[in-house]
Write a protein that holds these residues in place. Structure first.
Motif, PDB file in Angstrom:
ATOM      1  N   TYR A   1      -7.673  -6.193  11.691  1.00 26.13           N
ATOM      2  CA  TYR A   1      -8.388  -7.193  10.900  1.00 26.13           C
ATOM      3  C   TYR A   1      -8.417  -8.496  11.686  1.00 26.13           C
ATOM      4  O   TYR A   1      -7.390  -8.967  12.181  1.00 26.13           O
ATOM      5  CB  TYR A   1      -7.695  -7.401   9.550  1.00 26.13           C
ATOM      6  CG  TYR A   1      -8.357  -8.442   8.688  1.00 26.13           C
ATOM      7  CD1 TYR A   1      -9.498  -8.135   7.964  1.00 26.13           C
ATOM      8  CD2 TYR A   1      -7.850  -9.739   8.609  1.00 26.13           C
ATOM      9  CE1 TYR A   1     -10.124  -9.099   7.184  1.00 26.13           C
ATOM     10  CE2 TYR A   1      -8.466 -10.703   7.828  1.00 26.13           C
ATOM     11  CZ  TYR A   1      -9.608 -10.375   7.122  1.00 26.13           C
ATOM     12  OH  TYR A   1     -10.228 -11.323   6.358  1.00 26.13           O
TER      13      TYR A   1
ATOM     14  N   GLN B   1      -6.200  -3.613   5.863  1.00 25.86           N
ATOM     15  CA  GLN B   1      -4.842  -3.811   6.370  1.00 25.86           C
ATOM     16  C   GLN B   1      -3.838  -2.836   5.767  1.00 25.86           C
ATOM     17  O   GLN B   1      -2.888  -2.423   6.436  1.00 25.86           O
ATOM     18  CB  GLN B   1      -4.398  -5.251   6.129  1.00 25.86           C
ATOM     19  CG  GLN B   1      -5.128  -6.255   7.016  1.00 25.86           C
ATOM     20  CD  GLN B   1      -4.465  -7.613   7.025  1.00 25.86           C
ATOM     21  OE1 GLN B   1      -4.148  -8.174   5.988  1.00 25.86           O
ATOM     22  NE2 GLN B   1      -4.253  -8.152   8.215  1.00 25.86           N
TER      23      GLN B   1
ATOM     24  N   SER C   1      -3.024  -5.987  13.173  1.00 23.17           N
ATOM     25  CA  SER C   1      -2.975  -4.736  12.432  1.00 23.17           C
ATOM     26  C   SER C   1      -1.594  -4.562  11.840  1.00 23.17           C
ATOM     27  O   SER C   1      -0.600  -5.028  12.394  1.00 23.17           O
ATOM     28  CB  SER C   1      -3.312  -3.535  13.330  1.00 23.17           C
ATOM     29  OG  SER C   1      -2.363  -3.416  14.368  1.00 23.17           O
ATOM     30  N   GLN C   2      -1.558  -3.895  10.711  1.00 24.08           N
ATOM     31  CA  GLN C   2      -0.306  -3.599  10.019  1.00 24.08           C
ATOM     32  C   GLN C   2      -0.010  -2.131  10.273  1.00 24.08           C
ATOM     33  O   GLN C   2      -0.260  -1.270   9.443  1.00 24.08           O
ATOM     34  CB  GLN C   2      -0.446  -3.901   8.527  1.00 24.08           C
ATOM     35  CG  GLN C   2       0.826  -3.746   7.713  1.00 24.08           C
ATOM     36  CD  GLN C   2       0.604  -4.142   6.265  1.00 24.08           C
ATOM     37  OE1 GLN C   2      -0.135  -5.061   5.969  1.00 24.08           O
ATOM     38  NE2 GLN C   2       1.251  -3.443   5.355  1.00 24.08           N
TER      39      GLN C   2
ATOM     40  N   ASN D   1       1.759  -9.516   9.738  1.00 25.08           N
ATOM     41  CA  ASN D   1       0.925  -8.395  10.152  1.00 25.08           C
ATOM     42  C   ASN D   1       0.788  -8.536  11.659  1.00 25.08           C
ATOM     43  O   ASN D   1       0.257  -9.522  12.156  1.00 25.08           O
ATOM     44  CB  ASN D   1      -0.466  -8.479   9.518  1.00 25.08           C
ATOM     45  CG  ASN D   1      -0.478  -7.993   8.085  1.00 25.08           C
ATOM     46  OD1 ASN D   1       0.076  -6.956   7.790  1.00 25.08           O
ATOM     47  ND2 ASN D   1      -1.121  -8.761   7.215  1.00 25.08           N
TER      48      ASN D   1
END
Length: 351
Positions: free
Chosen positions: A124, A118, A265-266, A320
């Protein structure tokens, strides 16, 4: 005491409790997402080292939701020395296997893997995975059947193994008298899915996968698949020479589709801060259940109570991903339900 007085008393008590309680900690993803079993010829160090890499590759694909993760920087760095990510490992012999089959079981450090992925913006996929009911019709050189729960057929075992590798919680119908009265082989084979979807309500799945496998006279296999999740359908087909490859690819494709909806996702290392409101929080037990649920979601990094008004609580969430990602995840859960598409971020606590 009237309803207004009851709400006022609850509000005062809840605000007092919130002032004393620490913010709930984010819960780790289910531990078995970070476990793998691989067949090995022996217990030598060289074989163990190679197998650790294979096992870590499986785990990385499972929690990223895509095979492409293996070409990313964080994954390649971890795969150079997979032993660093290992928390536990042990050898065991598969019960009743003849000749004996030796396996290596490994558990990796899930939190370290999550952070590594991440922090670099890699998708993720945590523990929020929809229970997927699989109706699978098989025609094997004239033999026709629908795969039932725990029936022990080769098809069942191949699907079970593939689903475990990708972390897709698959369940099969019982195919008891009730199922047989609602769903016929011809319904699945002919693509008449209304009866199948009606029969699926009995199992209350978050996703329904319908598969058709056909073995040709020459021995090769072909398949057709249809997936329904959160009201969105997907269909595709495939052909392979071997049943295990066909089953693996069918589950791989299913996992890819599910991950595209539920993985987070970040992007660029940035976090989104959003506000959500939840109605129907009538007691401290409701508040505890709600807060535990939100803090345990993969997408939620931090949460704060911003406002309490009667039985409605407003949270400030650091995410996130996006509010849409969060809503997708909530739709497959049993704790919250969106109030309206027109009012994003508004939810009701399920009772």
């Amino acid at each position: 005491m009237d309803n207004y007085q009851q709400s006022s008393v609850f509000l005062v008590v809840l605000l007092g409790v919130l002032a004393l309680l620490p913010a709930p900690a984010v819960q780790a993803a289910a531990e078995n997402l970070f476990e793998s079993e691989v067949v090995v010829p022996d217990q030598s160090p060289g074989v163990r080292s190679h197998t650790m890499k294979t096992a870590l590759q499986e785990v990385l694909v499972r929690v990223a939701g895509q095979h492409a993760v293996l070409t990313t920087g964080p994954a390649m760095a971890m795969l150079k020395n997979p032993d660093k990510q290992v928390q536990q490992y042990r050898y065991f012999t598969v019960p009743e296997s003849e000749p004996p089959v030796l396996k290596l079981w490994v558990r990796f450090d899930g939190e370290a893997i999550r952070q590594a992925l991440q922090q670099q913006g890699v998708t993720y996929w945590g523990a929020e995975r929809p229970d997927t009911l699989l109706w699978l019709a098989v025609e094997d050189r004239g033999k026709r059947y629908v795969v039932a729960a725990d029936d022990g057929t080769d098809v069942y075992l191949q699907i079970e193994q593939a689903a475990r590798q990708r972390g897709v919680p698959v369940l099969f119908p019982l195919m008891d008298l009730q199922d047989q009265s609602q769903v016929r082989f011809s319904d699945i084979w002919g693509g008449f899915f209304d009866n199948v979807m009606d029969a699926s309500k009995r199992y209350n799945p978050q996703a329904v996968l319908i598969g058709r496998l056909n073995r040709s006279p020459s021995g090769g296999w072909s398949s057709r698949w249809h997936l329904e999740v959160a009201g969105q359908p997907s269909s595709w087909s495939d052909s392979r020479q071997q049943l295990d490859r066909l089953a693996q690819q069918g589950i791989d494709d299913t996992a890819d589709i599910l991950a595209s909806r539920f993985a987070v996702s970040q992007a660029g290392g940035n976090l989104d801060t959003v506000s959500i409101s939840v109605t129907g929080v009538d007691s401290l037990a409701d508040y505890s259940r709600l807060s535990d649920y939100l803090s345990g979601l993969t997408a939620v990094v931090d949460m704060q109570v911003a406002r309490v008004a009667g039985t409605e609580i407003q949270y400030a969430l650091q995410l996130n991903g996006s509010l849409q990602d969060l809503t997708h995840t909530v739709t497959i859960g049993t704790v919250l339900e969106p109030l309206s598409i027109a009012t994003p971020g508004s939810f009701r606590l399920r009772q």
